[in-house]
Write an enzyme that holds these catalytic residues in place. Structure first.
Site, PDB file in Angstrom:
ATOM      1  N   CYS A  92      47.029  46.388  43.454  1.00  8.48           N
ATOM      2  CA  CYS A  92      48.099  45.604  44.075  1.00  8.48           C
ATOM      3  C   CYS A  92      48.885  44.818  43.032  1.00  8.48           C
ATOM      4  O   CYS A  92      50.119  44.774  43.065  1.00  8.48           O
ATOM      5  CB  CYS A  92      47.507  44.659  45.124  1.00  8.48           C
ATOM      6  N   CYS A 186      42.505  40.823  50.772  1.00  9.93           N
ATOM      7  CA  CYS A 186      43.327  40.230  51.832  1.00  9.93           C
ATOM      8  C   CYS A 186      43.261  40.981  53.155  1.00  9.93           C
ATOM      9  O   CYS A 186      43.399  40.373  54.215  1.00  9.93           O
ATOM     10  CB  CYS A 186      44.777  40.105  51.364  1.00  9.93           C
TER      11      CYS A 186
END
Length: 368
Positions: A92, A186
């Site tokens: 990410c 997340c």
């Protein structure tokens, strides 16, 4: 100088924005939507807008859900499917937060981006933060070296407790200062296996073998295990702990052994991502490696070569300049890591991060 600050709705990003605003920079804020859960985003966007109103700055909402799914989430699923342990945060940071987000910042006329990561930049290298308990240099070690001049980490010299204290000194940020820590991954609310169950049949009984290849037990599906795990499988007549040493996804088998069997003196990495010239790294007297986020650094030696599909010629004794060579694509390079002391639980798929003696990140690579 104009800086676009990544705002998540949490205390770290809010304080980062406040610090930069107080320092006189022209700033704007941006919330990135990375995955589903509309209620989750609605709450965070409200917090981000409150921070924007407090700082009197413009805020943007950037929808990167499709990019995140393609570049992070799907590789996360696929890595577990083949029996490896993924590192989605490293992916990410490279492709989304310091890739697409930086592109968006440039489209808005910004010179740099800032995030609430606990890390520093020194001599164009990522360096460990002052607060080592929160240091995130490990997760940042997979970003493209060329983007470092465009990054600001305002919290690198602060302790987490001081960040919260600073936020609490402003009535508009007091509520955020008391918010709980975000999840390590997340999009994982509880455990990774809950996510995998939505896409795969994870509960498929299989056999357990020892290092000699003998069948010694059974398990309920290889995706439930990572290297080093010692629970969740049955070993017939076991009187001592057994640990997962290897995972064979194709056969739905796991191999177990003693804790000592997890020790490795060397391993290989793929996609070697260098932040210095290759020849400079090879000449270093002291190099340390972390094999996972919370592991201690281990002294090591690095031998670099081309990936098998190109050429297996070793570069150890070559004087190659990374900036002026054909190796700007980290897909071209792999490395053999020779450890000064054994490492326990080296897991394929995880990120190995290399530091110099001053705690600066000099390279990284995914464990083969």
């Amino acid at each position: 100088m104009k800086i676009l600050v990544a705002l998540s709705g949490g205390v770290d990003s809010a304080v980062s924005a406040k610090i930069l605003k107080d320092a006189g920079y022209e700033i704007e804020g941006c919330y990135m939507k990375l995955h589903g859960r509309d209620d989750y985003h609605a709450k965070n966007i409200e917090k981000v807008q409150d921070v924007g109103n407090f700082l009197e700055i413009k805020t943007h909402i950037l929808d990167l859900c499709d990019d995140f799914k393609r570049e992070v989430f799907e590789p996360f699923l696929q890595t577990y499917k083949v029996g490896k342990t993924p590192n989605p945060c490293a992916l990410c940071n490279r492709t989304i937060k310091f890739g697409k987000f930086l592109d968006f910042a440039r489209s808005k006329g910004c010179d740099k981006i800032a995030t609430g990561h606990y890390a520093k930049i020194e001599n164009n290298l990522i360096k460990s933060a002052v607060d080592l308990s929160k240091d995130q240099s490990y997760f940042l070690a997979n970003i493209e070296p060329r983007v470092i001049p465009n990054i600001v980490f305002p919290l690198g010299n602060m302790l987490k407790k001081d960040v919260k204290k600073f936020a609490a000194s402003f009535p508009e940020l007091e509520k955020i200062s008391k918010s709980s820590e975000s999840n390590e991954i997340c999009f994982v609310e509880n455990t990774y296996i809950d996510v995998l169950r939505e896409f795969y049949k994870t509960e498929t009984p299989g056999i357990v073998r020892n290092l000699q290849g003998e069948i010694v037990g059974k398990h309920n599906g290889y995706m439930n295990f990572t290297v080093g795990k010692r629970r969740g499988f049955d070993v017939f007549g076991a009187h001592e702990p057994h640990y997962v040493v290897k995972i064979d996804a194709k056969k739905n088998e796991i191999v177990v052994g003693s804790k000592a069997d997890l020790d490795k003196n060397e391993f290989e990495t793929q996609n070697f991502n260098a932040f210095l010239n290759i020849d400079e790294i090879l000449k270093m007297d002291e190099i340390y490696v972390k094999i996972r986020y919370r592991s201690a650094k281990i002294a090591c030696k690095i031998e670099i070569s081309l990936n098998d599909n190109l050429n297996n010629e070793s570069l150890t004794d070559k004087n190659l300049n990374f900036e002026n060579s054909d190796f700007l694509n980290n897909q071209d390079l792999k490395a053999k890591i020779i450890l000064k002391t054994p490492a326990n639980g080296v897991a394929s798929g995880q990120l190995a991060v290399f530091y110099d003696k001053s705690d600066c990140v000099i390279a990284s690579g995914f464990i083969a």
